[in-house]
Write an enzyme that holds these catalytic residues in place. Sequence first.
Site, short mmCIF file in Angstrom:
data_model
loop_
_atom_site.label_atom_id
_atom_site.label_comp_id
_atom_site.label_asym_id
_atom_site.label_seq_id
_atom_site.Cartn_x
_atom_site.Cartn_y
_atom_site.Cartn_z
N ASP A 1 -29.25 -27.08 0.20
CA ASP A 1 -29.71 -25.89 -0.53
C ASP A 1 -29.36 -26.00 -2.01
OD1 ASP A 1 -30.83 -23.15 -0.68
OD2 ASP A 1 -28.79 -22.69 -1.33
N LYS B 1 -27.64 -20.72 4.83
CA LYS B 1 -26.26 -20.50 4.38
C LYS B 1 -25.56 -19.47 5.26
CE LYS B 1 -27.85 -19.87 0.24
NZ LYS B 1 -28.22 -19.67 -1.14
N HIS C 1 -25.56 -10.29 2.79
CA HIS C 1 -26.11 -11.06 1.67
C HIS C 1 -27.07 -10.15 0.91
CE1 HIS C 1 -27.37 -14.73 -0.43
NE2 HIS C 1 -28.58 -14.18 -0.44
N SER D 1 -33.45 -20.85 2.50
CA SER D 1 -32.26 -20.97 1.65
C SER D 1 -31.19 -19.96 2.06
CB SER D 1 -32.71 -20.77 0.19
OG SER D 1 -31.63 -20.50 -0.64
N ARG E 1 -35.86 -26.05 -7.54
CA ARG E 1 -36.81 -24.91 -7.52
C ARG E 1 -36.71 -24.12 -8.81
NH1 ARG E 1 -34.92 -21.63 -2.72
NH2 ARG E 1 -36.48 -20.12 -3.39
N1 URA Z 1 -30.98 -16.31 -2.85
C1 URA Z 1 -30.77 -17.50 -2.26
O1 URA Z 1 -29.68 -17.79 -1.78
N2 URA Z 1 -31.79 -18.36 -2.17
C2 URA Z 1 -33.02 -18.10 -2.67
O2 URA Z 1 -33.90 -18.93 -2.56
C3 URA Z 1 -33.22 -16.86 -3.30
C4 URA Z 1 -32.17 -15.97 -3.38
#
Ligand code: URA
Length: 411
Positions: free
Chosen positions: A161, A187, A82, A183, A168
Amino acid sequence: MNVIDIIDKKRNNEELTKEELSFVFNGYLNKEVKDYQMSSLLMAICINGMTDQEVFDLTDIFINSGEVLDLSEIEGVKVDKHSTGGVGDKTTLIVAPIVASLGIIVPKMSGRGLGLTGGTIDKLESIPGFRVALTKEEFMKELKEIGMVVSSQTEKLVPLDKVIYALRDVSGTVNSIPLIAVSIMSKKIASGADKILIDIKCGDGALIKDERSAKELKDLMIRIGNNYEKEVRCLISDMNVPLGVCVGNALEVAEAAELLDGKVRNNLYDLCVDIASNMVSMGKNISIIDARDEVIDAINSKKALEKFNQFITYQGGRLDDMRISDNKVEIKSNKKGIITDIDALIVSKVSNALGSGRTTIEDKINYEVGVFLNKQIGDTVDIGDTLCTLYYDKMEDNFNISEAFTIEEKE
Ligand code: URA
């Protein structure tokens, strides 16, 4: 339980219980808690932070808001990656085929771009025919058959999320380390991989602007991973200058293919080798040095390029039909000297203004436009040399992109 009491408690910097967190967050998902109440709690979290216990509890609440992918029927070690998002970041398109070509399973769910950073899914959609929305069966079949997949995130994965991130985004509460960690890690854990590599972008063109916050986020995400017995490694990489020389969807896909064809040696190459080496080192339990040798060999031997082509074709993509706009304008230097900086933020704003990004999730993007950097940091330039090329659909002005280049003048 009462939402206002819970908001008051967090505002007074007291620790919330898992039940209290669940009451508000799941209440929000079920539309029982109002936007203004949720934003208020998010702001209190932004200001007062969260304890590790709260972070672990909230991650669990996020994960359990949807389905968790079970990849146990796929043989081999599954390593996911990621990136927290940067300008010109096409690392997934490069790293996933490298790592998969070395026998490690790469199950990757990616997102679309919003704001100034592009998303892998948008880049892939610039390839005619490419399918990003796969069923669970298709996702598993591709992993079994070719060892990698990149798809859009299913609606069922961490739905909490999705709603919290959207709130947010419009309530000034994106930049909270615990909320970012929850967050991302929820995931990643719900996506089912055994091991996870996170590339934390740090700099003017990134969500995280300073090293201290990047380090704090890194340590927190590793602790969350450990809580789930997942090995997590984090790199902190520079995002003050764009990654590579292309910013814009089809341009970036073309650059990824060129890199895998051994034709690119720049900051993008270095970062991809770093990310891939860490993934291979985790996947095979070998040293970074040995993993690096394998990664470089996968690029030089074109094994990774073959995997890239196989993956694109498998998901229906026709690379030969991908188009980059015929309309282009070269931006010339009015100074002579050495390039000492290229501002990622300005480049991404120009690329977005040309149509390569979106400001709201409904915006349509133009896959064919973007910015190609003809010059890089350290290059010398003369007056009249081309600094960059803009690929456009409709050109309204030149967006002052030359301001992105800092040129130290010399006689
Ligand atoms: N990437 C994400 O998936 N979530 C965040 O809060 C910030 C960057």
